[in-house]
Design a protein around this motif. Sequence first.
Motif, mmCIF file in Angstrom:
data_model
loop_
_atom_site.group_PDB
_atom_site.id
_atom_site.type_symbol
_atom_site.label_atom_id
_atom_site.label_comp_id
_atom_site.label_asym_id
_atom_site.label_seq_id
_atom_site.Cartn_x
_atom_site.Cartn_y
_atom_site.Cartn_z
ATOM 1 N N GLY A 116 0.778 -1.225 0.000
ATOM 2 C CA GLY A 116 0.000 0.000 0.000
ATOM 3 C C GLY A 116 0.806 1.268 0.000
ATOM 4 N N GLU A 117 2.150 1.168 0.010
ATOM 5 C CA GLU A 117 2.967 2.368 -0.030
ATOM 6 C C GLU A 117 4.200 2.132 -0.891
ATOM 7 N N PRO A 118 4.707 3.166 -1.571
ATOM 8 C CA PRO A 118 5.873 2.983 -2.437
ATOM 9 C C PRO A 118 7.143 2.752 -1.617
ATOM 10 N N MET A 119 8.060 1.999 -2.185
ATOM 11 C CA MET A 119 9.363 1.789 -1.568
ATOM 12 C C MET A 119 10.248 3.010 -1.835
ATOM 13 N N THR A 120 10.787 3.630 -0.798
ATOM 14 C CA THR A 120 11.657 4.791 -0.981
ATOM 15 C C THR A 120 13.033 4.341 -1.476
ATOM 16 N N PRO A 121 13.816 5.246 -2.078
ATOM 17 C CA PRO A 121 15.160 4.864 -2.518
ATOM 18 C C PRO A 121 16.033 4.320 -1.386
ATOM 19 N N LEU A 122 15.927 4.894 -0.187
ATOM 20 C CA LEU A 122 16.756 4.393 0.909
ATOM 21 C C LEU A 122 16.296 3.006 1.360
ATOM 22 N N GLN A 123 14.997 2.767 1.399
ATOM 23 C CA GLN A 123 14.504 1.427 1.706
ATOM 24 C C GLN A 123 14.982 0.429 0.654
ATOM 25 N N HIS A 124 14.890 0.800 -0.620
ATOM 26 C CA HIS A 124 15.389 -0.035 -1.707
ATOM 27 C C HIS A 124 16.875 -0.340 -1.509
ATOM 28 N N LEU A 125 17.656 0.667 -1.137
ATOM 29 C CA LEU A 125 19.091 0.463 -0.935
ATOM 30 C C LEU A 125 19.349 -0.615 0.108
ATOM 31 N N LEU A 126 18.579 -0.620 1.189
ATOM 32 C CA LEU A 126 18.791 -1.601 2.248
ATOM 33 C C LEU A 126 18.281 -2.984 1.868
ATOM 34 N N VAL A 127 17.171 -3.062 1.134
ATOM 35 C CA VAL A 127 16.736 -4.363 0.622
ATOM 36 C C VAL A 127 17.844 -4.988 -0.213
ATOM 37 N N MET A 128 18.546 -4.154 -0.987
ATOM 38 C CA MET A 128 19.603 -4.625 -1.879
ATOM 39 C C MET A 128 20.914 -4.920 -1.179
ATOM 40 N N THR A 129 21.364 -4.019 -0.297
ATOM 41 C CA THR A 129 22.766 -4.005 0.129
ATOM 42 C C THR A 129 23.171 -5.232 0.926
ATOM 43 N N ASP A 130 22.255 -5.836 1.659
ATOM 44 C CA ASP A 130 22.643 -7.033 2.401
ATOM 45 C C ASP A 130 23.020 -8.188 1.472
ATOM 46 N N ALA A 131 22.682 -8.085 0.183
ATOM 47 C CA ALA A 131 23.067 -9.110 -0.793
ATOM 48 C C ALA A 131 24.460 -8.885 -1.365
ATOM 49 N N ALA A 132 25.200 -7.895 -0.862
ATOM 50 C CA ALA A 132 26.560 -7.669 -1.365
ATOM 51 C C ALA A 132 27.422 -8.914 -1.209
ATOM 52 N N SER A 133 27.288 -9.608 -0.085
ATOM 53 C CA SER A 133 28.081 -10.824 0.139
ATOM 54 C C SER A 133 27.595 -11.984 -0.717
#
Length: 263
Positions: free
Chosen positions: A176-193
């Motif tokens: 019900g709400e858009p994902m903000t760029p900072l939220q998107h960054l955190l969804v992504m960044t833990d996959a760096a490893s």
Amino acid sequence: MELPAALYEPTDDGYLATALTIGPWDPGLQHAGPPAALLLREAERASGIDDGQTVRMAFDIFAPVPVGPVHLRSSVVRPGRRIELLEAVLTAADERPLMRLSAWRMRTRTDGPSPEMAAEHPAAAGPEQSRPEDAAFFSEEVAYHRALDWRFATGSFNAPGPASAWTAPRCALVAGEPMTPLQHLLVMTDAASGISAELDWAKATFANVDLLVSLHRPPRGDWLGMDAVTTLGGTGAAQCSAVLFDADGAIGRSAQSLFVEPR
């Protein structure tokens, strides 16, 4: 293939994780990226600086987060009009803390000094020129790797070594709400490893016990990326570090401490 519309559905007293949060190690456990973003959302909702920017996020992962209902609580550790420190904690059914976020926020200024010249972009190619790829090591067809559109400028999900990848959201964080760029960054960044793995997923586990994200400016736009490398310590520990970027260039860095052991 029909995907859930969000990573989490709101409930009366918290949130219910959907299948898009499932991690690579166990189908009953979440990848740490989605709960990291949910913790950030909770912390920023408690902020007293309306026009602020979150500049450092330190996540401690006490235990794996089950795929199911989760609860959050937040507090202002150090209030201030210009700088503040926030804390958010995620729990599951038994109220035992599973993840904790400590986040520094600063007031946004428009009169600060700007860089005289732009640095070279960390990515070798933009998202349009990069290679789409799906991770082959997830046991479930619908899981975390479907939450983002992955494009690899260098390296691969499915081969060892450093990698540089762009992502764009395929879903919302909370329904019900858009994902903000900072939220998107955190969804992504833990996959760096995960994108820069140095070990065979079938022969070893290398889950991170923390995630540190430090930003010199907020992320912008739909496409965000990371240039990641993992270094093995040879003692059962490893470290992953990444340069984080958007279409305009680098925005900060991340680091993860990995606990390595054979399967």
